[in-house]
Design a protein around this motif. Structure first.
Motif, PDB file in Angstrom:
ATOM      1  N   TYR A 104      16.888   1.404  -2.428  1.00  0.00           N
ATOM      2  CA  TYR A 104      16.680   1.760  -3.837  1.00  0.00           C
ATOM      3  C   TYR A 104      15.258   1.459  -4.301  1.00  0.00           C
ATOM      4  CZ  TYR A 104      21.523   3.066  -4.134  1.00  0.00           C
ATOM      5  OH  TYR A 104      22.702   3.721  -3.930  1.00  0.00           O
ATOM      6  N   GLY A 105      14.645   0.430  -3.698  1.00  0.00           N
ATOM      7  CA  GLY A 105      13.252   0.139  -4.031  1.00  0.00           C
ATOM      8  C   GLY A 105      12.339   1.270  -3.595  1.00  0.00           C
ATOM      9  N   ALA A 106      12.587   1.768  -2.381  1.00  0.00           N
ATOM     10  CA  ALA A 106      11.748   2.853  -1.847  1.00  0.00           C
ATOM     11  C   ALA A 106      11.940   4.118  -2.679  1.00  0.00           C
ATOM     12  CB  ALA A 106      12.091   3.104  -0.378  1.00  0.00           C
ATOM     13  N   GLU A 107      13.191   4.380  -3.088  1.00  0.00           N
ATOM     14  CA  GLU A 107      13.438   5.551  -3.933  1.00  0.00           C
ATOM     15  C   GLU A 107      12.762   5.404  -5.287  1.00  0.00           C
ATOM     16  OE1 GLU A 107      17.642   7.443  -2.345  1.00  0.00           O
ATOM     17  OE2 GLU A 107      17.533   6.638  -4.366  1.00  0.00           O
ATOM     18  N   LYS A 108      12.829   4.184  -5.816  1.00  0.00           N
ATOM     19  CA  LYS A 108      12.221   3.957  -7.127  1.00  0.00           C
ATOM     20  C   LYS A 108      10.717   4.216  -7.075  1.00  0.00           C
ATOM     21  CE  LYS A 108      12.239   1.041 -11.160  1.00  0.00           C
ATOM     22  NZ  LYS A 108      12.847   1.943 -12.122  1.00  0.00           N
ATOM     23  N   LEU A 109      10.126   3.811  -5.968  1.00  0.00           N
ATOM     24  CA  LEU A 109       8.696   4.050  -5.791  1.00  0.00           C
ATOM     25  C   LEU A 109       8.415   5.549  -5.666  1.00  0.00           C
ATOM     26  CD1 LEU A 109       5.897   2.617  -5.128  1.00  0.00           C
ATOM     27  CD2 LEU A 109       6.496   2.940  -2.734  1.00  0.00           C
ATOM     28  N   GLY A 110       9.429   6.285  -5.210  1.00  0.00           N
ATOM     29  CA  GLY A 110       9.255   7.731  -5.040  1.00  0.00           C
ATOM     30  C   GLY A 110       8.937   8.120  -3.616  1.00  0.00           C
ATOM     31  N   ALA A 111       9.046   7.144  -2.706  1.00  0.00           N
ATOM     32  CA  ALA A 111       8.765   7.443  -1.294  1.00  0.00           C
ATOM     33  C   ALA A 111       9.929   8.216  -0.698  1.00  0.00           C
ATOM     34  CB  ALA A 111       8.565   6.137  -0.522  1.00  0.00           C
ATOM     35  N   LEU A 112       9.635   8.921   0.408  1.00  0.00           N
ATOM     36  CA  LEU A 112      10.735   9.567   1.122  1.00  0.00           C
ATOM     37  C   LEU A 112      11.473   8.449   1.859  1.00  0.00           C
ATOM     38  CD1 LEU A 112      10.374  12.754   3.317  1.00  0.00           C
ATOM     39  CD2 LEU A 112      12.146  11.060   3.616  1.00  0.00           C
ATOM     40  N   GLY A 160       0.793  -1.222   0.000  1.00  0.00           N
ATOM     41  CA  GLY A 160       0.000   0.000   0.000  1.00  0.00           C
ATOM     42  C   GLY A 160       0.827   1.274   0.000  1.00  0.00           C
ATOM     43  N   ALA A 161       2.140   1.161  -0.157  1.00  0.00           N
ATOM     44  CA  ALA A 161       2.985   2.361  -0.126  1.00  0.00           C
ATOM     45  C   ALA A 161       2.884   3.122  -1.448  1.00  0.00           C
ATOM     46  CB  ALA A 161       4.443   1.978   0.133  1.00  0.00           C
ATOM     47  N   THR A 162       3.015   4.438  -1.361  1.00  0.00           N
ATOM     48  CA  THR A 162       3.047   5.298  -2.541  1.00  0.00           C
ATOM     49  C   THR A 162       4.153   6.326  -2.326  1.00  0.00           C
ATOM     50  OG1 THR A 162       1.616   7.010  -1.638  1.00  0.00           O
ATOM     51  CG2 THR A 162       0.528   5.151  -2.718  1.00  0.00           C
ATOM     52  N   GLU A 163       4.255   7.266  -3.263  1.00  0.00           N
ATOM     53  CA  GLU A 163       5.267   8.310  -3.111  1.00  0.00           C
ATOM     54  C   GLU A 163       4.987   9.215  -1.912  1.00  0.00           C
ATOM     55  OE1 GLU A 163       5.029  10.436  -6.789  1.00  0.00           O
ATOM     56  OE2 GLU A 163       3.139  11.420  -6.231  1.00  0.00           O
ATOM     57  N   ASN A 164       3.789   9.104  -1.357  1.00  0.00           N
ATOM     58  CA  ASN A 164       3.476   9.921  -0.186  1.00  0.00           C
ATOM     59  C   ASN A 164       3.992   9.326   1.123  1.00  0.00           C
ATOM     60  OD1 ASN A 164       2.056  11.823  -1.734  1.00  0.00           O
ATOM     61  ND2 ASN A 164       0.275  10.450  -1.777  1.00  0.00           N
ATOM     62  N   ASP A 165       4.516   8.099   1.047  1.00  0.00           N
ATOM     63  CA  ASP A 165       4.967   7.454   2.282  1.00  0.00           C
ATOM     64  C   ASP A 165       6.383   7.849   2.675  1.00  0.00           C
ATOM     65  OD1 ASP A 165       3.094   5.368   3.560  1.00  0.00           O
ATOM     66  OD2 ASP A 165       2.717   5.193   1.394  1.00  0.00           O
ATOM     67  N   VAL A 166       6.636   7.692   3.972  1.00  0.00           N
ATOM     68  CA  VAL A 166       7.988   7.902   4.508  1.00  0.00           C
ATOM     69  C   VAL A 166       8.463   6.531   4.985  1.00  0.00           C
ATOM     70  CG1 VAL A 166       9.389   9.085   6.233  1.00  0.00           C
ATOM     71  CG2 VAL A 166       7.397  10.240   5.219  1.00  0.00           C
TER      72      VAL A 166
END
Ligand code: ZN
Lengths: 143, 433
Positions: free
Chosen positions: B145-153, B121-127
């Motif tokens: 790198y996965g979290a960055e790719k998703l665009g999350a902080l 359920g994570a999106t770029e709005n997540d930290v």
């Protein structure tokens, strides 16, 4: 009027008691009386100390598992049969004792015993009615 | 879904894609790596013989020993100039293995992890706070790198320093934290013991992304109830790519395998025969897009089951059951198969808490002897001997009824059981067989 007892979990291995005592010594905690209940592999060190909260924090800080429990200090005549009489009283009043141990110093001509009752409030009420003298915390730990 | 084209691809189309990619991967390994070439030649296998998915059973296995024997770079299939990163497994039962990644592999690694995060359920709005260790271990950088790719902080805090973890959760408004399930429980313990004033339920933390060690449903229940978060499983092996080989979705009903990058089979661990879909056995992985370090039919030793029933989330990817045991970890005690995870479940269910424990197996005379050391925390402790004795007896009784073995339970002081990199050392086998 309750006395706060500090209990610590200890493995039954050489050096472990010293470890606990050293922590308390370094924290400036004075042990007034203590007893150890043990099985073949572990034990519970129970103590009455001058600063129970300080002792608890010091032990916790060093990773020991400890707890604080209320016990009652009761004066008992220092004569043959007095303890038996007291225990008969507890039994008659249906007060369950989890464990007990003696206090090292006498108060005048009377001994002081520490009792851990299943229900401390019930015990206090009953013992007052039976005329037993419950020693105040302040008299035990001083100050 | 992060990449719907692949995550919701019709099964037939996925199988076609896998076949094409498998043909490439097997040939790539054979033509560009001398070890694979010799192994296949010796076994009389030639990539030309690989025509359908059914031919997979003819391809020789790759074992952990093969990996160790080729330390450090012997299994690379590209020149070192094309390798941009290495990771290494901690090698808990022996020598380390080294895995390499090309730029393309690093990209795939980030992609599969991003898919996992989206599945929770994570999106770029997540930290996302990455509390896995950064370094040779794949956990930290993989999630990063996965979290960055998703665009999350992405918060690269790495493992340990619980006080700081709590501070950042609060100050940065962390919504998800990635760490091992045991570290997650450590955090819960820490809050209870040292920071009773810290109300984790008042923070924005909503999920834990937990992996790198097998964990049970009972442990999930405890994490979720003690911290008020959703606990999701992320699975992977450094030998295959790292975390992200498969992940749960919000249904928490098995882990979706990223089949467009990894081909999975279930085999009988004793005979090596492929088992029909749905049966439980050892899961075998084949990388089908990896360039630097192709893993063809890698025997994971993880025991699980695959199933294709449609998932409510809409992903068509095959699901694997949560891995709760490793065939390597399986203990045979007086002829009874015991997984450490079962013992963990017993401990959790007996006391409603997850104490740190260690299983010690020894042989006294002709008989196997099992001892489980349990650290006495404040929740378990009592000033009454009968309570602690009762605890011991209750655990012993449950072990007997659930596992069918008599184990000696020893209560030990906190912090006396060895931990390494946040992972508790769960099993010590002293038997000389
Ligand atoms: Zn799903």
């Amino acid at each position: 009027m309750n006395v706060t007892q500090l209990s610590v979990f200890m493995e039954n291995k050489p050096g472990h008691l010293q470890g606990v005592l050293k922590i308390l010594a370094e924290a400036g905690i004075n042990i007034i009386t203590l007893t150890i209940a043990e099985t073949s592999d572990f034990g519970i060190l129970r103590m009455v100390v001058n600063k129970p909260d300080g002792g608890y924090e010091a032990l916790k800080e060093k990773g020991y598992t400890a707890s604080l429990t209320d016990v009652l200090a009761i004066e008992i005549d220092d004569t043959p049969g007095s303890l038996l009489k007291a225990i008969d009283t507890f039994s008659r009043r249906k007060l369950n004792i989890e464990y007990m141990y003696a206090f090292t110093e006498k108060r005048g001509d009377r001994a002081v015993m520490l009792f851990r009752f299943e229900d401390i409030e019930l015990a206090k009420k009953a013992l007052n009615e039976e005329g037993y003298s419950i020693v105040k915390k302040i008299d035990i730990i001083g100050e | 879904m992060f990449n719907k084209e692949f995550e919701a691809m019709p099964v037939n189309k996925m199988k076609e894609l896998q076949l094409e990619r498998l043909k490439w991967s097997i040939r790539h390994a054979y033509e560009n790596n001398p070890f694979y070439r010799k192994k296949y030649d010796d076994a009389g296998f030639n990539p030309d013989q690989f025509k359908t998915l059914d031919d997979m059973r003819r391809v020789p296995f790759l074992t952990k020993q093969d990996m160790r024997g080729n330390y450090p770079f012997g299994l690379f299939a590209v020149p070192l100039s094309k390798v941009v990163r290495v990771h290494s497994s901690s090698g808990t039962t022996g020598n380390a293995t080294v895995v390499g990644y090309t730029k393309g592999d690093v990209e795939v690694f980030a992609e599969v992890v991003a898919r996992c995060l989206a599945a929770y359920g994570a999106t770029e709005n997540d930290v996302i706070q990455v509390a896995y260790g950064y370094g040779l271990f794949t956990g930290g950088l993989g999630l990063h790198y996965g979290a960055e790719k998703l665009g999350a902080l992405t918060v690269p805090i790495s493992g340990g320093n619980t006080e700081r973890q709590l501070m950042l959760i609060k100050d940065f408004g962390t919504t998800m934290i990635a760490c091992t399930p045991s570290y997650m429980l450590n955090i819960a313990d820490y809050i209870e013991k040292k920071r009773p004033d810290y109300d984790i339920r008042k923070t924005k933390l909503k999920a834990g992304i937990l992996g790198a060690e097998p964990w049970s449903e009972a442990m999930r229940g405890e994490i979720e109830s003690r911290l008020g978060i959703q606990a999701y499983d992320i699975y992977g092996l450094s030998e295959v790519i790292g975390p992200g080989v498969s992940c749960e979705c919000q249904e928490k009903a098995g882990l979706h395998v990223h089949e467009d990058h990894f081909y999975v089979e279930i085999i009988d661990p004793d005979t090596g025969e492929v088992l029909p879909e749905g049966e439980k056995g050892e899961i075998v992985y084949t990388t089908i897009t990896k360039e630097a370090f192709p893993g063809i039919r890698y025997r994971s030793r993880d025991i699980t089951r695959l199933y294709r029933e449609p998932c409510k989330c809409g992903r068509t990817l095959v699901r694997m059951e949560k891995v709760t045991g490793r065939s390597d970890d399986m203990l045979i005690i007086r002829g009874v198969n015991v997984f450490p995870s079962q013992i963990e479940t017993v401990l959790m269910e007996a006391e409603g808490t997850e104490p740190h424990y260690q299983i010690i197996v020894d042989r006294k005379g002709a008989l196997d002897d099992i001892e489980v050391k349990v650290e006495v925390n404040e929740k378990l402790f009592s000033d009454e001997l009968k309570v602690l004795d009762g605890l011991k007896r209750r655990i012993e009784d449950r072990m007997r009824s659930v596992l069918g073995i008599s184990a000696k339970i020893t209560l030990v002081e906190p912090l006396t059981i060895a931990r390494s990199e946040g992972k508790a050392v769960r099993v010590v086998d002293k038997r000389k067989i």
